[in-house]
Design a protein around this motif. Structure first.
Motif, PDB file in Angstrom:
ATOM      1  N   ASP A   4     -15.872 -33.149 -45.451  1.00 24.26           N
ATOM      2  CA  ASP A   4     -16.428 -32.628 -47.063  1.00 24.26           C
ATOM      3  C   ASP A   4     -15.933 -31.026 -47.109  1.00 24.26           C
ATOM      4  OD1 ASP A   4     -18.005 -31.273 -48.866  1.00 24.26           O
ATOM      5  OD2 ASP A   4     -19.619 -31.593 -47.700  1.00 24.26           O
ATOM      6  N   PRO A   5     -14.961 -30.779 -48.027  1.00 23.52           N
ATOM      7  CA  PRO A   5     -14.287 -29.482 -48.268  1.00 23.52           C
ATOM      8  C   PRO A   5     -15.360 -28.499 -48.221  1.00 23.52           C
ATOM      9  CG  PRO A   5     -13.372 -31.097 -49.894  1.00 23.52           C
ATOM     10  CD  PRO A   5     -14.457 -31.761 -49.299  1.00 23.52           C
ATOM     11  N   ALA A   6     -16.477 -28.738 -49.008  1.00 22.23           N
ATOM     12  CA  ALA A   6     -17.483 -27.595 -49.142  1.00 22.23           C
ATOM     13  C   ALA A   6     -17.890 -27.213 -47.728  1.00 22.23           C
ATOM     14  CB  ALA A   6     -18.755 -27.913 -50.161  1.00 22.23           C
ATOM     15  N   ALA A   7     -18.296 -28.037 -46.893  1.00 21.17           N
ATOM     16  CA  ALA A   7     -18.797 -28.056 -45.617  1.00 21.17           C
ATOM     17  C   ALA A   7     -17.342 -27.349 -44.647  1.00 21.17           C
ATOM     18  CB  ALA A   7     -18.960 -29.275 -44.921  1.00 21.17           C
ATOM     19  N   LEU A   8     -16.347 -27.602 -45.007  1.00 17.99           N
ATOM     20  CA  LEU A   8     -15.392 -26.914 -44.152  1.00 17.99           C
ATOM     21  C   LEU A   8     -15.153 -25.530 -44.508  1.00 17.99           C
ATOM     22  CD1 LEU A   8     -12.539 -30.010 -44.147  1.00 17.99           C
ATOM     23  CD2 LEU A   8     -13.929 -29.041 -42.309  1.00 17.99           C
ATOM     24  N   ARG A   9     -15.325 -25.474 -45.933  1.00 21.97           N
ATOM     25  CA  ARG A   9     -15.372 -24.053 -46.467  1.00 21.97           C
ATOM     26  C   ARG A   9     -16.157 -23.010 -45.707  1.00 21.97           C
ATOM     27  NH1 ARG A   9     -14.127 -26.450 -51.162  1.00 21.97           N
ATOM     28  NH2 ARG A   9     -16.070 -26.033 -52.144  1.00 21.97           N
ATOM     29  N   LEU A  10     -17.432 -23.772 -45.575  1.00 24.86           N
ATOM     30  CA  LEU A  10     -18.521 -22.927 -45.012  1.00 24.86           C
ATOM     31  C   LEU A  10     -18.327 -22.616 -43.684  1.00 24.86           C
ATOM     32  CD1 LEU A  10     -21.389 -21.651 -45.854  1.00 24.86           C
ATOM     33  CD2 LEU A  10     -22.361 -23.765 -45.132  1.00 24.86           C
ATOM     34  N   ALA A  11     -17.800 -23.633 -43.138  1.00 23.63           N
ATOM     35  CA  ALA A  11     -17.659 -23.519 -41.318  1.00 23.63           C
ATOM     36  C   ALA A  11     -16.451 -22.573 -41.336  1.00 23.63           C
ATOM     37  CB  ALA A  11     -17.062 -24.740 -40.918  1.00 23.63           C
ATOM     38  N   LEU A  12     -15.543 -22.529 -42.291  1.00 18.03           N
ATOM     39  CA  LEU A  12     -14.398 -21.310 -41.995  1.00 18.03           C
ATOM     40  C   LEU A  12     -14.994 -20.052 -42.015  1.00 18.03           C
ATOM     41  CD1 LEU A  12     -11.465 -20.542 -41.696  1.00 18.03           C
ATOM     42  CD2 LEU A  12     -11.265 -20.932 -44.013  1.00 18.03           C
ATOM     43  N   ALA A  13     -15.972 -19.887 -43.311  1.00 19.79           N
ATOM     44  CA  ALA A  13     -16.301 -18.447 -43.465  1.00 19.79           C
ATOM     45  C   ALA A  13     -17.160 -17.937 -42.105  1.00 19.79           C
ATOM     46  CB  ALA A  13     -17.058 -18.619 -44.623  1.00 19.79           C
ATOM     47  N   GLY A  14     -17.916 -18.913 -41.861  1.00 24.04           N
ATOM     48  CA  GLY A  14     -18.837 -18.596 -40.483  1.00 24.04           C
ATOM     49  C   GLY A  14     -18.006 -18.081 -39.469  1.00 24.04           C
ATOM     50  N   GLU A  15     -16.875 -18.933 -39.130  1.00 22.90           N
ATOM     51  CA  GLU A  15     -15.874 -18.493 -38.013  1.00 22.90           C
ATOM     52  C   GLU A  15     -15.416 -17.304 -38.213  1.00 22.90           C
ATOM     53  OE1 GLU A  15     -11.405 -19.761 -36.596  1.00 22.90           O
ATOM     54  OE2 GLU A  15     -12.659 -21.326 -37.695  1.00 22.90           O
ATOM     55  N   MET A  68      -6.333 -29.170 -41.693  1.00 18.00           N
ATOM     56  CA  MET A  68      -5.227 -28.037 -41.544  1.00 18.00           C
ATOM     57  C   MET A  68      -5.723 -27.013 -42.481  1.00 18.00           C
ATOM     58  SD  MET A  68      -2.146 -30.839 -41.369  1.00 18.00           S
ATOM     59  CE  MET A  68      -0.793 -29.644 -41.824  1.00 18.00           C
ATOM     60  N   VAL A  69      -5.790 -27.531 -43.966  1.00 18.58           N
ATOM     61  CA  VAL A  69      -6.292 -26.472 -44.708  1.00 18.58           C
ATOM     62  C   VAL A  69      -7.049 -25.418 -44.311  1.00 18.58           C
ATOM     63  CG1 VAL A  69      -6.997 -25.961 -47.097  1.00 18.58           C
ATOM     64  CG2 VAL A  69      -5.302 -27.763 -46.844  1.00 18.58           C
ATOM     65  N   TYR A  70      -8.215 -25.750 -43.661  1.00 15.42           N
ATOM     66  CA  TYR A  70      -9.371 -24.913 -43.513  1.00 15.42           C
ATOM     67  C   TYR A  70      -9.246 -24.404 -42.089  1.00 15.42           C
ATOM     68  CZ  TYR A  70     -11.226 -25.522 -48.078  1.00 15.42           C
ATOM     69  OH  TYR A  70     -11.350 -25.618 -49.466  1.00 15.42           O
ATOM     70  N   THR A  71      -8.079 -24.489 -41.407  1.00 19.45           N
ATOM     71  CA  THR A  71      -7.803 -23.632 -40.247  1.00 19.45           C
ATOM     72  C   THR A  71      -7.438 -22.353 -40.571  1.00 19.45           C
ATOM     73  OG1 THR A  71      -6.880 -25.903 -39.228  1.00 19.45           O
ATOM     74  CG2 THR A  71      -6.492 -23.679 -37.984  1.00 19.45           C
ATOM     75  N   ASP A  72      -7.917 -21.267 -39.720  1.00 24.99           N
ATOM     76  CA  ASP A  72      -7.686 -19.851 -40.143  1.00 24.99           C
ATOM     77  C   ASP A  72      -6.639 -19.470 -39.708  1.00 24.99           C
ATOM     78  OD1 ASP A  72      -8.306 -17.511 -41.187  1.00 24.99           O
ATOM     79  OD2 ASP A  72      -9.094 -16.797 -39.133  1.00 24.99           O
ATOM     80  N   ARG A  73      -5.330 -19.988 -40.177  1.00 25.67           N
ATOM     81  CA  ARG A  73      -4.114 -19.691 -40.061  1.00 25.67           C
ATOM     82  C   ARG A  73      -3.086 -19.329 -41.112  1.00 25.67           C
ATOM     83  NH1 ARG A  73      -0.624 -24.410 -37.298  1.00 25.67           N
ATOM     84  NH2 ARG A  73       1.151 -23.037 -38.222  1.00 25.67           N
ATOM     85  N   THR A  74      -2.078 -18.976 -41.356  1.00 21.39           N
ATOM     86  CA  THR A  74      -1.208 -18.786 -42.354  1.00 21.39           C
ATOM     87  C   THR A  74      -0.360 -20.056 -42.411  1.00 21.39           C
ATOM     88  OG1 THR A  74      -0.878 -16.187 -42.398  1.00 21.39           O
ATOM     89  CG2 THR A  74       0.895 -17.306 -43.147  1.00 21.39           C
ATOM     90  N   TRP A  75      -0.222 -20.751 -43.561  1.00 23.59           N
ATOM     91  CA  TRP A  75       0.650 -21.657 -43.712  1.00 23.59           C
ATOM     92  C   TRP A  75       1.748 -21.145 -44.624  1.00 23.59           C
ATOM     93  CZ3 TRP A  75       0.343 -25.605 -40.548  1.00 23.59           C
ATOM     94  CH2 TRP A  75      -0.761 -26.062 -40.121  1.00 23.59           C
TER      95      TRP A  75
END
Length: 378
Positions: A4-15, A68-75
């Motif tokens: 779920d992109p929205a859940a992945l965004r929220l998890a990334l923001a939390g991280e 991959m997109v929602y990993t906190d890294r530079t692509w």
């Protein structure tokens, strides 16, 4: 269950928030809201050894791609102005555009102390992701973004429209600012610079700020927020961050010719060249020799001055080091003397450094403007 992109965004923001407890919650909310997958689009590069390999969305599962997109890294999305989508196999070269890791985007914005209602210029639209983060926090009408690369600018505009953001976008040399929409309360750069461009000063409101990374050709950078005073001088101190953005293309070093060692004058080195493995030491070294590049070898280091062709290289001798210097600039002497000054000042991290800048003269100093001082190449 599909990702779920929205859940992945929220998890990334939390991280990101967990890694930076001082982060303004509004930046957390921006990361949680902006769909990064729209900005990475459908292809990116992975780095292995000396090559960059394109990875396409069509070649991965939807879940793998989103993770991959929602990993906190530079692509990295472009190598030497070649887009990942247009490359068939591994390539060598240097990154010229990327989707910057979200934690760096919001860290830079936090340092800039941006507030709703301020009129902001972003230098370096790139994929448009950082622009969208700024729009979400500050309001679309308050954001202006300029991009040097016409192709990237067009793609970023499409990305932003797809995400529902409509800032003022411009194509041109961001080092000249964006006069059409000036004046600005703050300028924030998503590229590094060797010095603050004069146009940025001229397009700031009184009391306005500039946030950027000051970098050189030895690849060590310092993140700084400079505030303009009533007399047109900007002042600031560097943060502790060991981060950098890609150098603005006009500030990139020219292509290097094949390096050939020349013996030159040979003297003992007073310092171990391994000291230059420290970020702050390299930062000092490039202040002392601003047109030099640094190369590491298995037997020491090489300094080569791009402007004059001067060189210095070290090799072990007994329990110490010998340095060979050739050309009009004694590069190692310059670097070594600056490093000794830094050590005498207790070898501070980047927070011990500050900057005083006008369009005509810019200096970086340790401790205070009366401390050890180096002039930037304006």
């Amino acid at each position: 269950m599909p990702a779920d992109p929205a859940a992945l965004r929220l998890a990334l923001a939390g991280e990101i928030a967990a890694g930076n407890p001082a982060l303004d919650p509004a930046w957390h909310d921006a990361v949680a809201a902006v769909p990064r997958e729209l900005f990475v689009e459908n292809a990116l590069f992975r780095h292995a050894g000396t090559e960059w390999t394109p990875v396409r969305q069509t070649e991965t599962s939807d879940d793998e791609w989103l993770k991959m997109v929602y990993t906190d890294r530079t692509w990295v999305t472009q190598i030497d102005e070649q887009d990942a989508a247009d490359v068939e196999g591994p390539v060598a070269g240097s990154p010229t555009s990327s989707a910057t890791l979200p934690s760096l985007v919001v860290r830079t914005a936090q340092v800039a102390d941006l507030q709703p209602g301020q009129h902001i210029l972003e230098v370096g639209t790139g994929t448009g992701y950082s622009t969208a983060i700024l729009c979400h926090r500050l309001g679309t009408d308050n954001v202006v973004s300029i991009e040097y690369d016409t192709g990237l600018a067009a793609t970023a505009a499409a990305h932003l429209r797809a995400a529902g953001y409509t800032p003022a976008l411009a194509v041109g040399d961001g080092l000249r600012g964006c006069r059409e929409h000036a004046d600005y309360d703050a300028i924030i750069a998503t590229c590094s610079v060797r010095h603050i461009p004069p146009h940025w000063f001229w397009q700031l409101n009184d009391g306005g700020s500039i946030t950027t990374t000051i970098c050189g050709w030895m690849q060590a950078a310092g993140l700084i927020r400079l505030v303009l005073d009533d007399e047109g001088t900007a002042h600031g101190r560097f943060t502790a961050d060991h981060i950098t953005y890609m150098l603005a293309r006009p500030h990139e070093r020219p292509p290097s010719p094949l390096f050939l060692r020349i013996d030159g004058d040979t003297t003992p080195a007073r310092l171990d060249p391994a000291l230059l493995e420290r970020w702050e030491a390299r930062f000092v070294a490039q202040l002392a020799a601003p047109s030099a590049e640094l190369m590491d070898t298995s037997s020491g280091i090489i300094l080569r001055d791009v402007a004059t062709g001067s060189q210095a290289w070290t090799e072990p001798e007994g329990t110490g080091w010998t340095v060979h210097q050739h050309g009009p600039l004694r590069l190692w002497d310059r670097v070594e003397n600056a490093l000794i000054q830094w050590q005498k000042a207790q070898a501070p991290d980047l927070t011990g450094f500050g900057m005083t800048a006008t369009p005509e003269s810019q200096t970086v100093w340790i401790g205070s403007p009366q401390g050890p001082t180096w002039q930037l190449p304006v």
